[in-house]
Design a protein around this motif. Structure first.
Motif, mmCIF file in Angstrom:
data_model
loop_
_atom_site.group_PDB
_atom_site.id
_atom_site.type_symbol
_atom_site.label_atom_id
_atom_site.label_comp_id
_atom_site.label_asym_id
_atom_site.label_seq_id
_atom_site.Cartn_x
_atom_site.Cartn_y
_atom_site.Cartn_z
ATOM 1 N N VAL A 175 0.876 -1.166 0.000
ATOM 2 C CA VAL A 175 0.000 0.000 0.000
ATOM 3 C C VAL A 175 0.915 1.217 0.000
ATOM 4 C CG1 VAL A 175 -1.685 1.323 1.337
ATOM 5 C CG2 VAL A 175 -1.852 -1.160 1.239
ATOM 6 N N VAL A 176 0.701 2.129 -0.955
ATOM 7 C CA VAL A 176 1.512 3.346 -1.008
ATOM 8 C C VAL A 176 0.636 4.529 -0.614
ATOM 9 C CG1 VAL A 176 3.116 2.468 -2.736
ATOM 10 C CG2 VAL A 176 1.119 3.736 -3.487
ATOM 11 N N SER A 177 1.227 5.483 0.086
ATOM 12 C CA SER A 177 0.536 6.710 0.466
ATOM 13 C C SER A 177 0.924 7.794 -0.516
ATOM 14 C CB SER A 177 0.930 7.135 1.877
ATOM 15 O OG SER A 177 0.449 6.212 2.814
ATOM 16 N N VAL A 178 -0.093 8.418 -1.099
ATOM 17 C CA VAL A 178 0.133 9.506 -2.049
ATOM 18 C C VAL A 178 -0.284 10.795 -1.366
ATOM 19 C CG1 VAL A 178 -0.553 10.490 -4.272
ATOM 20 C CG2 VAL A 178 -0.227 8.017 -4.047
ATOM 21 N N ILE A 179 0.643 11.746 -1.342
ATOM 22 C CA ILE A 179 0.359 13.040 -0.729
ATOM 23 C C ILE A 179 0.167 14.044 -1.858
ATOM 24 C CG2 ILE A 179 2.765 13.775 -0.478
ATOM 25 C CD1 ILE A 179 1.993 14.742 2.355
ATOM 26 N N SER A 180 -0.846 14.902 -1.724
ATOM 27 C CA SER A 180 -1.090 15.896 -2.766
ATOM 28 C C SER A 180 -1.362 17.256 -2.136
ATOM 29 C CB SER A 180 -2.255 15.475 -3.656
ATOM 30 O OG SER A 180 -3.436 15.363 -2.915
ATOM 31 N N ALA A 181 -0.808 18.289 -2.775
ATOM 32 C CA ALA A 181 -0.999 19.672 -2.342
ATOM 33 C C ALA A 181 -0.574 20.586 -3.478
ATOM 34 C CB ALA A 181 -0.159 19.970 -1.099
ATOM 35 N N MET A 182 -1.240 21.704 -3.613
ATOM 36 C CA MET A 182 -0.851 22.736 -4.580
ATOM 37 C C MET A 182 -0.768 22.201 -6.013
ATOM 38 S SD MET A 182 -0.244 25.434 -2.551
ATOM 39 C CE MET A 182 0.643 26.470 -3.655
ATOM 40 N N GLY A 183 -1.586 21.222 -6.346
ATOM 41 C CA GLY A 183 -1.586 20.677 -7.696
ATOM 42 C C GLY A 183 -0.486 19.666 -7.969
ATOM 43 N N GLU A 184 0.311 19.321 -6.968
ATOM 44 C CA GLU A 184 1.365 18.319 -7.118
ATOM 45 C C GLU A 184 0.969 17.061 -6.350
ATOM 46 O OE1 GLU A 184 5.625 19.341 -6.725
ATOM 47 O OE2 GLU A 184 4.935 21.381 -6.377
ATOM 48 N N GLU A 185 1.458 15.924 -6.832
ATOM 49 C CA GLU A 185 1.232 14.658 -6.137
ATOM 50 C C GLU A 185 2.519 13.859 -6.145
ATOM 51 O OE1 GLU A 185 -3.132 12.894 -6.468
ATOM 52 O OE2 GLU A 185 -2.138 13.034 -8.413
ATOM 53 N N ASN A 186 2.691 13.063 -5.103
ATOM 54 C CA ASN A 186 3.912 12.288 -4.984
ATOM 55 C C ASN A 186 3.658 11.094 -4.066
ATOM 56 O OD1 ASN A 186 6.598 11.628 -5.144
ATOM 57 N ND2 ASN A 186 7.334 13.632 -4.514
ATOM 58 N N ILE A 187 4.322 9.979 -4.357
ATOM 59 C CA ILE A 187 4.277 8.851 -3.433
ATOM 60 C C ILE A 187 5.167 9.212 -2.252
ATOM 61 C CG2 ILE A 187 4.864 6.422 -3.088
ATOM 62 C CD1 ILE A 187 4.188 5.983 -6.062
ATOM 63 N N HIS A 188 4.588 9.133 -1.066
ATOM 64 C CA HIS A 188 5.246 9.660 0.123
ATOM 65 C C HIS A 188 5.783 8.554 1.034
ATOM 66 C CE1 HIS A 188 5.918 12.915 2.930
ATOM 67 N NE2 HIS A 188 5.244 12.296 3.861
ATOM 68 N N ALA A 189 5.097 7.403 1.029
ATOM 69 C CA ALA A 189 5.476 6.305 1.923
ATOM 70 C C ALA A 189 4.827 5.025 1.415
ATOM 71 C CB ALA A 189 5.007 6.600 3.353
ATOM 72 N N PHE A 190 5.247 3.903 1.988
ATOM 73 C CA PHE A 190 4.609 2.626 1.645
ATOM 74 C C PHE A 190 4.668 1.690 2.840
ATOM 75 C CE2 PHE A 190 8.944 1.285 1.170
ATOM 76 C CZ PHE A 190 8.955 -0.106 1.288
ATOM 77 N N LYS A 191 3.781 0.688 2.814
ATOM 78 C CA LYS A 191 3.820 -0.348 3.845
ATOM 79 C C LYS A 191 3.328 -1.647 3.222
ATOM 80 C CE LYS A 191 -0.648 1.063 5.623
ATOM 81 N NZ LYS A 191 -1.237 2.162 6.302
ATOM 82 N N LYS A 192 3.757 -2.741 3.818
ATOM 83 C CA LYS A 192 3.323 -4.053 3.349
ATOM 84 C C LYS A 192 1.930 -4.319 3.867
ATOM 85 C CE LYS A 192 8.001 -5.800 3.173
ATOM 86 N NZ LYS A 192 9.025 -6.632 3.749
ATOM 87 N N MET A 193 1.076 -4.894 2.997
ATOM 88 C CA MET A 193 -0.275 -5.250 3.405
ATOM 89 C C MET A 193 -0.234 -6.496 4.268
ATOM 90 S SD MET A 193 -2.647 -4.490 0.067
ATOM 91 C CE MET A 193 -3.796 -5.735 0.500
ATOM 92 N N VAL A 194 -0.991 -6.485 5.325
ATOM 93 C CA VAL A 194 -1.075 -7.654 6.198
ATOM 94 C C VAL A 194 -2.269 -8.470 5.734
ATOM 95 C CG1 VAL A 194 -1.340 -8.418 8.566
ATOM 96 C CG2 VAL A 194 -0.161 -6.266 8.084
ATOM 97 N N ASP A 195 -2.016 -9.750 5.464
ATOM 98 C CA ASP A 195 -3.094 -10.618 4.977
ATOM 99 C C ASP A 195 -4.036 -11.035 6.075
ATOM 100 O OD1 ASP A 195 -2.123 -10.526 2.389
ATOM 101 O OD2 ASP A 195 -0.729 -12.179 2.761
#
Length: 157
Positions: free
Chosen positions: A137-157
């Protein structure tokens, strides 16, 4: 004259909705603000009293949330500073293309393919974990018309 049903309004982006004003003295560490028109996360702030008729000044140090650069600013504590509307959304990583663009899927199953892996260690770690067969799972942060992948974590089954 036509009736009101004939009138159409075009949607226009004024840019004003990207930020809102906040008094400098009300800002806190780990909040966001704009320094030199860039969205930053405040990592340090100090308030200093000035002379007999002067205003207290707030010294802000922030790290750009998209490129990691450090910015500093000093503003009177009674003045307003712009604060960006920052949104953070989580997506499941579906695929990584050869050109480093990623396929992301939200909770409702809608996919998007318009973001690239971030540069540096974060991008390398995401690719390594994905190539390992981990569900991410990746966290996408967005502000001021920009977006970027900010962090990630493994999904727990």
């Amino acid at each position: 004259m036509g009736d009101a049903a004939d009138i159409t309004f075009e949607k226009a982006e004024s840019g004003a909705s990207l930020t809102y004003p906040k008094q400098c003295s009300a800002l806190r560490k780990n909040e966001y603000c704009l320094i030199k028109k860039r969205p930053v996360k405040i990592v340090e702030m100090t308030t200093s009293k000035t002379g007999k008729h002067g205003h207290a000044k707030v010294h802000l140090t922030g790290i750009d949330i998209f490129n990691g650069k450090k910015y500093e600013d000093i503003c009177p504590s009674t003045h307003n500073i712009d604060v960006p509307h920052v949104k953070r959304l989580d997506y499941q990583l579906a695929d990584i293309q050869d050109d480093d663009y990623v396929s992301l899927m939200d909770d409702s199953g809608v996919t998007r393919d318009d973001l690239k892996l971030p540069d540096g260690d974060l991008g390398e770690n995401i690719r390594k974990a994905f190539d390992n067969g981990d569900s991410l799972v990746v966290s996408v942060i967005s502000a001021m018309g920009e977006e970027n992948i900010h962090a990630f974590k493994k999904m727990v089954d």
